[in-house]
Design an enzyme around this catalytic site. Structure first.
Site, PDB file in Angstrom:
ATOM      1  N   SER A 142      -1.466  -8.932  27.540  1.00 54.23           N
ATOM      2  CA  SER A 142      -1.297 -10.070  28.445  1.00 54.23           C
ATOM      3  C   SER A 142      -0.865 -11.288  27.647  1.00 54.23           C
ATOM      4  O   SER A 142      -1.259 -11.438  26.486  1.00 54.23           O
ATOM      5  CB  SER A 142      -2.607 -10.375  29.164  1.00 54.23           C
ATOM      6  OG  SER A 142      -2.542 -11.624  29.829  1.00 54.23           O
ATOM      7  N   TYR A 155     -11.246 -12.378  29.048  1.00 55.52           N
ATOM      8  CA  TYR A 155      -9.988 -11.653  29.248  1.00 55.52           C
ATOM      9  C   TYR A 155      -9.054 -11.833  28.048  1.00 55.52           C
ATOM     10  O   TYR A 155      -8.460 -10.865  27.556  1.00 55.52           O
ATOM     11  CB  TYR A 155      -9.338 -12.158  30.530  1.00 55.52           C
ATOM     12  CG  TYR A 155      -8.041 -11.490  30.910  1.00 55.52           C
ATOM     13  CD1 TYR A 155      -8.011 -10.188  31.408  1.00 55.52           C
ATOM     14  CD2 TYR A 155      -6.835 -12.180  30.797  1.00 55.52           C
ATOM     15  CE1 TYR A 155      -6.814  -9.588  31.782  1.00 55.52           C
ATOM     16  CE2 TYR A 155      -5.646 -11.598  31.167  1.00 55.52           C
ATOM     17  CZ  TYR A 155      -5.644 -10.304  31.657  1.00 55.52           C
ATOM     18  OH  TYR A 155      -4.451  -9.713  32.027  1.00 55.52           O
ATOM     19  N   LYS A 159      -7.736  -8.851  25.558  1.00 52.22           N
ATOM     20  CA  LYS A 159      -6.313  -8.551  25.421  1.00 52.22           C
ATOM     21  C   LYS A 159      -5.819  -8.781  23.989  1.00 52.22           C
ATOM     22  O   LYS A 159      -4.945  -8.047  23.501  1.00 52.22           O
ATOM     23  CB  LYS A 159      -5.504  -9.395  26.406  1.00 52.22           C
ATOM     24  CG  LYS A 159      -5.710  -9.008  27.863  1.00 52.22           C
ATOM     25  CD  LYS A 159      -5.367  -7.553  28.133  1.00 52.22           C
ATOM     26  CE  LYS A 159      -5.375  -7.226  29.608  1.00 52.22           C
ATOM     27  NZ  LYS A 159      -5.092  -5.795  29.881  1.00 52.22           N
TER      28      LYS A 159
END
Length: 306
Positions: A142, A155, A159
């Protein structure tokens, strides 16, 4: 780009990007294990693939544990006789700023994204190595993992870890003929619907079929899940046999290669550094042009018009 005779597992492929990946692989000739936490969603995705002439089976599971990962590999082998491609796409969000993020918010996202990628890839490459004829590992990164993003400590960390694992796996798996790469997608999904600059365009696309404008497809590299899927099909193919350890961005009309972290400025001091000499040297040497951070905010229609 033909994948006839190949078998793939795609985690989180009941809808969105994962479904687009599964459909693209099936269209290229691969048999696909469709995974989703919801059995009905997985079954509906399998029907969609089969109605288009592809081969697929469903395997509901919540990725994150070694047991779930092994279940997915076993399903591929039991249904189709082998496993050649592992695509890890499953994910969840628990967005909160640092001081409001709970242990559960952090652990849930890291378990699904980071640990889920690790366990699924480990189980897959153990089988691929036994098969002895190579394989493909394709994982989901991401922009948040490359640059950080407000409210996404969990997150972004997961990632970023996935990108680091890909670089490590590229070295470890080379002798076995297994490649490992990360796809960095930017697409209209439930995760991007909350971004003000994207929201009205996603709504118009879904409700009226209005194509995304060039201002998004080119300037922002923002498109549909179907725009991202061809990269997965390519990386799964023999044409990508020499590509490994890379983080590759795709969205809309844009294809990009992300750089790996590297030193960009260096200074030396005879005998080493003190806090005082670092303070003096920083603004005129290594700190002269600091690195930026955060995903650049897309511009709304109103901002573009001004």
């Amino acid at each position: 780009m033909q994948l006839n005779g190949k078998v793939a597992v795609v985690t989180g492929s009941g809808r969105g990007l994962g479904l687009a990946y599964a459909k693209a692989l099936a269209a290229a000739g691969a048999a696909v294990v469709v995974n989703d936490v919801d059995a009905g969603t997985a079954a509906a995705a399998v029907k969609e693939i089969e109605d288009a002439g592809g081969r697929a089976v469903a395997q509901p599971a919540e990725v994150g544990t070694a047991q779930a990962a092994q279940t997915l590999v076993d399903r591929a082998v039991d249904a189709f006789g082998r496993l050649d491609i592992m695509v890890t796409n499953a994910g969840v969000l628990r967005d909160r700023v640092l001081w409001k993020m709970t242990d559960d918010d952090f652990d849930t996202v890291v378990r699904v994204h980071l640990r889920g990628t690790f366990t699924c890839v480990r189980a897959a490459v153990q089988h691929m190595r036994e098969q002895g004829d190579g394989g493909r590992v394709i994982v989901a990164g991401s922009p948040a993992g490359q640059r950080g993003n407000f409210g996404q400590t969990n997150y972004a960390a997961a990632k970023a870890g996935i990108a680091a694992m890909v670089r490590t796996w590229a070295m470890e798996l080379e002798r076995a003929g297994i490649t490992a790469n990360a796809v960095i997608p930017v697409a209209a999904t439930a995760m991007t619907r909350t971004i003000p600059a994207f929201a009205p365009h996603i709504e118009a696309l879904e409700q009226h079929g209005t194509p995304l404008p060039d201002s998004l497809r080119k300037a922002e590299g923002f498109g549909t899940p179907e725009d991202v899927a061809p990269l997965v099909a390519f990386l799964a193919s023999d044409a990508a046999a020499g590509i490994t350890g890379q983080c590759i961005g795709i969205g809309g009309d844009r294809l990009a290669l992300w750089s790996h972290p590297q030193e960009i400025a260096v200074a030396y001091a005879d005998g080493g550094w003190s806090a005082e000499t670092i303070a003096a040297a920083w603004p005129v040497s290594v700190g002269r042009t600091p690195e930026t951070y955060g995903i650049p905010a897309p511009r709304t229609q109103e901002e573009t018009a001004r």
